[in-house]
Scaffold this active site. Structure first.
Site, PDB file in Angstrom:
ATOM      1  N   CYS A 175       0.828  -1.205   0.000  1.00 35.48           N
ATOM      2  CA  CYS A 175       0.000   0.000   0.000  1.00 35.48           C
ATOM      3  C   CYS A 175       0.863   1.256   0.000  1.00 35.48           C
ATOM      4  O   CYS A 175       1.852   1.326   0.729  1.00 35.48           O
ATOM      5  CB  CYS A 175      -0.860  -0.030   1.253  1.00 35.48           C
ATOM      6  SG  CYS A 175      -1.568   1.557   1.604  1.00 35.48           S
TER       7      CYS A 175
HETATM    8  N1  NDP Z   1      -7.284  -1.124   2.293  1.00 35.80           N
HETATM    9  C1  NDP Z   1      -6.697  -0.121   1.732  1.00 35.80           C
HETATM   10  O1  NDP Z   1      -5.998   0.671   2.365  1.00 35.80           O
HETATM   11  C2  NDP Z   1      -6.835   0.143   0.285  1.00 35.80           C
HETATM   12  C3  NDP Z   1      -7.277  -0.844  -0.548  1.00 35.80           C
HETATM   13  N2  NDP Z   1      -7.334  -0.634  -1.892  1.00 35.80           N
HETATM   14  C4  NDP Z   1      -7.821  -1.723  -2.731  1.00 35.80           C
HETATM   15  O2  NDP Z   1      -7.701  -1.383  -4.101  1.00 35.80           O
HETATM   16  C5  NDP Z   1      -8.822  -1.843  -4.845  1.00 35.80           C
HETATM   17  C6  NDP Z   1      -9.418  -0.686  -5.593  1.00 35.80           C
HETATM   18  O3  NDP Z   1     -10.132   0.121  -4.667  1.00 35.80           O
HETATM   19  P1  NDP Z   1     -11.082   1.313  -5.173  1.00 35.80           P
HETATM   20  O4  NDP Z   1     -10.253   2.305  -5.921  1.00 35.80           O
HETATM   21  O5  NDP Z   1     -11.884   1.798  -4.042  1.00 35.80           O
HETATM   22  O6  NDP Z   1     -12.069   0.521  -6.138  1.00 35.80           O
HETATM   23  P2  NDP Z   1     -12.676   0.930  -7.507  1.00 35.80           P
HETATM   24  O7  NDP Z   1     -11.608   1.235  -8.462  1.00 35.80           O
HETATM   25  O8  NDP Z   1     -13.662  -0.136  -7.857  1.00 35.80           O
HETATM   26  O9  NDP Z   1     -13.445   2.279  -7.137  1.00 35.80           O
HETATM   27  C7  NDP Z   1     -14.676   2.217  -6.498  1.00 35.80           C
HETATM   28  C8  NDP Z   1     -15.418   3.516  -6.662  1.00 35.80           C
HETATM   29  O10 NDP Z   1     -15.046   4.383  -5.611  1.00 35.80           O
HETATM   30  C9  NDP Z   1     -14.459   5.586  -6.172  1.00 35.80           C
HETATM   31  N3  NDP Z   1     -13.348   5.908  -5.282  1.00 35.80           N
HETATM   32  C10 NDP Z   1     -12.204   5.245  -5.090  1.00 35.80           C
HETATM   33  N4  NDP Z   1     -11.448   5.845  -4.158  1.00 35.80           N
HETATM   34  C11 NDP Z   1     -12.153   6.903  -3.765  1.00 35.80           C
HETATM   35  C12 NDP Z   1     -11.926   7.926  -2.832  1.00 35.80           C
HETATM   36  N5  NDP Z   1     -10.773   7.988  -2.135  1.00 35.80           N
HETATM   37  N6  NDP Z   1     -12.864   8.872  -2.662  1.00 35.80           N
HETATM   38  C13 NDP Z   1     -13.996   8.836  -3.385  1.00 35.80           C
HETATM   39  N7  NDP Z   1     -14.271   7.899  -4.281  1.00 35.80           N
HETATM   40  C14 NDP Z   1     -13.365   6.949  -4.478  1.00 35.80           C
HETATM   41  C15 NDP Z   1     -14.061   5.217  -7.578  1.00 35.80           C
HETATM   42  O11 NDP Z   1     -14.094   6.300  -8.464  1.00 35.80           O
HETATM   43  P3  NDP Z   1     -12.749   6.997  -8.992  1.00 35.80           P
HETATM   44  O12 NDP Z   1     -11.746   5.908  -9.232  1.00 35.80           O
HETATM   45  O13 NDP Z   1     -13.165   7.691 -10.235  1.00 35.80           O
HETATM   46  O14 NDP Z   1     -12.329   7.932  -7.919  1.00 35.80           O
HETATM   47  C16 NDP Z   1     -15.130   4.241  -7.956  1.00 35.80           C
HETATM   48  O15 NDP Z   1     -16.318   4.879  -8.352  1.00 35.80           O
HETATM   49  C17 NDP Z   1      -9.746  -2.523  -3.841  1.00 35.80           C
HETATM   50  O16 NDP Z   1      -9.501  -3.899  -3.883  1.00 35.80           O
HETATM   51  C18 NDP Z   1      -9.319  -1.967  -2.506  1.00 35.80           C
HETATM   52  O17 NDP Z   1      -9.496  -2.881  -1.453  1.00 35.80           O
HETATM   53  C19 NDP Z   1      -7.000   0.561  -2.451  1.00 35.80           C
HETATM   54  C20 NDP Z   1      -6.522   1.569  -1.676  1.00 35.80           C
HETATM   55  C21 NDP Z   1      -6.464   1.465  -0.234  1.00 35.80           C
HETATM   56  N1  LIG Z   2      -3.512   1.076  -0.092  1.00 31.80           N
HETATM   57  C1  LIG Z   2      -3.599  -0.102  -0.711  1.00 31.80           C
HETATM   58  N2  LIG Z   2      -3.956  -1.169   0.034  1.00 31.80           N
HETATM   59  C2  LIG Z   2      -4.083  -2.312  -0.610  1.00 31.80           C
HETATM   60  C3  LIG Z   2      -3.854  -2.442  -1.979  1.00 31.80           C
HETATM   61  N3  LIG Z   2      -4.095  -3.713  -2.329  1.00 31.80           N
HETATM   62  C4  LIG Z   2      -4.461  -4.347  -1.203  1.00 31.80           C
HETATM   63  N4  LIG Z   2      -4.452  -3.506  -0.165  1.00 31.80           N
HETATM   64  C5  LIG Z   2      -4.755  -3.798   1.230  1.00 31.80           C
HETATM   65  O1  LIG Z   2      -3.649  -4.467   1.833  1.00 31.80           O
HETATM   66  C6  LIG Z   2      -4.134  -5.598   2.559  1.00 31.80           C
HETATM   67  C7  LIG Z   2      -3.046  -6.645   2.753  1.00 31.80           C
HETATM   68  O2  LIG Z   2      -2.044  -6.117   3.591  1.00 31.80           O
HETATM   69  P1  LIG Z   2      -0.727  -6.931   4.036  1.00 31.80           P
HETATM   70  O3  LIG Z   2       0.000  -5.979   4.911  1.00 31.80           O
HETATM   71  O4  LIG Z   2      -1.190  -8.136   4.778  1.00 31.80           O
HETATM   72  O5  LIG Z   2       0.042  -7.294   2.816  1.00 31.80           O
HETATM   73  C8  LIG Z   2      -5.300  -6.054   1.711  1.00 31.80           C
HETATM   74  O6  LIG Z   2      -6.170  -6.918   2.391  1.00 31.80           O
HETATM   75  C9  LIG Z   2      -5.944  -4.720   1.355  1.00 31.80           C
HETATM   76  O7  LIG Z   2      -6.788  -4.230   2.341  1.00 31.80           O
HETATM   77  C10 LIG Z   2      -3.448  -1.300  -2.708  1.00 31.80           C
HETATM   78  O8  LIG Z   2      -3.189  -1.342  -3.922  1.00 31.80           O
HETATM   79  N5  LIG Z   2      -3.335  -0.153  -2.025  1.00 31.80           N
END
Ligand code: NDP
Ligand SMILES: Nc1nc2c(ncn2[C@@H]2O[C@H](COP(=O)(O)O)[C@@H](O)[C@H]2O)c(=O)[nH]1
Length: 327
Positions: A175
């Site tokens: 991340c």
């Molecule tokens: N656990 C974590 O810390 C994180 C996990 N991830 C992982 O990455 C993958 C992609 O995630 P995600 O981008 O949400 O999925 P998507 O690309 O499917 O986006 C989902 C929707 O949410 C919008 N969106 C995404 N981020 C934001 C935000 N910060 N504020 C407002 N709207 C938002 C997107 O629009 P638009 O793209 O146009 O903004 C889209 O409409 C998932 O599997 C997620 O779990 C990603 C980052 C952090």
């Molecule tokens: N900010 C982001 N978080 C992500 C992304 N892809 C997955 N994840 C999150 O990380 C955990 C796994 O964490 P780990 O420390 O055990 O390796 C996963 O479950 C998601 O919630 C990403 O691209 N960006």
């Protein structure tokens, strides 16, 4: 927020042992009406889980959540698991086509036992509306919603109908959210978990930042019912990531779900790719996790997982990066 700390800052304090052997300690947990061998679930990411691993985990009594990055395979996956008498556990997003997908499942009379809404910023109306949509069309699915990092978010998603919430914004190994946006629970994931768990009335999944097996016990101590893990599961023979040989050593690719590699474009990238050391068979890691957690339970002075929930602890230091580097 009063005390801020992460996994590496905490040590749990031993209590008097009541078992003669660690093998007497029971690591099982009930989650969503099913009993699983461990309070651990591999991350729903494309380099961590595929259909074959999901099948292996379900057959062997572990919890799994299939990822959502090959959406066209989900219906066949649910049918296949259920025809084998196993539970189906899938992920969805929140885009328009996902609403139609949920309706399609209902029309086909297919109810996945578990549905995880997998979104970076889960404290949003988009997620609340998706929870309500699933509950309307598939009322018997257990809905996990996330990811979030505050008690307000946990309460709001629970009130919208979520059966469990997933806590962790930015603590993951691949991340870069914490660095690119300045936001998240990176560096204080364990304290955020405690903060959220105090507000929760339903189970919580701690997601991201687990670097050692002892972190599983710490997550349970601070309120997790389940612990989602990516990096520690990325290096197995069965792991779907590419195997790479470097200087005669074997590695596996592990990339973020919001990385350029996953998205196929350089837009809103919040994840990176890395290589993790090859570490043999998945079943061996699961066995070692179970043994280590049995040991944790014995140090907690009990013979069941719940014994860990009440142990004392000390804060030993503080570090914001939890051992991670940007690249
Ligand atoms: N656990 C974590 O810390 C994180 C996990 N991830 C992982 O990455 C993958 C992609 O995630 P995600 O981008 O949400 O999925 P998507 O690309 O499917 O986006 C989902 C929707 O949410 C919008 N969106 C995404 N981020 C934001 C935000 N910060 N504020 C407002 N709207 C938002 C997107 O629009 P638009 O793209 O146009 O903004 C889209 O409409 C998932 O599997 C997620 O779990 C990603 C980052 C952090
Ligand atoms: N900010 C982001 N978080 C992500 C992304 N892809 C997955 N994840 C999150 O990380 C955990 C796994 O964490 P780990 O420390 O055990 O390796 C996963 O479950 C998601 O919630 C990403 O691209 N960006």
């Amino acid at each position: 927020m009063e005390n801020v700390f992460d996994y590496e800052d905490i040590q749990l304090i031993p209590a008097k042992c009541i078992v003669k052997s660690r093998s007497e300690c029971d690591t099982s947990v009930t989650f969503g009406g099913r009993k699983f061998k461990l309070p651990v679930v591999p991350a729903n990411m494309q380099t961590i889980i595929d259909e074959k691993i999901a099948l292996q985990l379900a057959e062997d009594g572990y919890f799994y959540i299939m990822h959502r990055f090959q959406p066209e395979k989900r219906i066949d996956f649910i049918k296949d698991m259920q025809e084998r008498g196993l539970y189906a556990s899938i992920s969805v997003g929140v885009k328009e086509e996902e609403y139609r997908f949920v309706e399609e499942l209902a029309e086909e009379n297919l109810t996945p036992e578990y549905i995880t809404i997998d979104i970076a910023h889960g404290h949003s109306n988009q997620v609340i509306e998706m929870i309500q949509h699933i509950k309307k069309h598939l009322p018997n699915s257990f809905v996990i919603a996330g990811n979030v990092g505050t008690p307000e978010a946990v309460r709001e998603l629970e009130n919208a109908g979520a059966d469990a919430t997933k806590v962790g914004i930015g603590p993951g190994k691949v991340c870069i959210t914490k660095i690119k946006t300045g936001f998240g629970t990176g560096g204080w994931q364990l304290a955020a978990l405690r903060w959220c768990a105090k507000a929760a009335s339903k189970p919580i999944i701690a997601d991201g930042g687990i670097r050692t097996h002892g972190d599983i016990a710490k997550s349970v101590r601070f309120g997790a019912s389940m612990v989602m893990i990516g990096s520690l599961f990325a290096g197995h023979e069965e792991s779907p990531g590419e195997t790479v040989e470097k200087d005669g050593k074997l590695f596996k690719e592990y990339f973020g779900s919001a990385s350029e590699f996953q998205k196929g474009e350089r837009k809103n990238v919040e994840g990176k790719k890395m290589l993790v050391e090859h570490r043999g068979a998945l079943k061996d890691t699961l066995t070692e996790m179970e043994q280590d957690l049995q040991s944790s339970i014995s140090y907690a002075g009990g013979n069941k997982l719940d014994a860990i929930r009440n142990v004392d602890y000390v804060v030993v230091k503080n570090s914001i990066f939890n051992g991670d580097k940007v690249y």
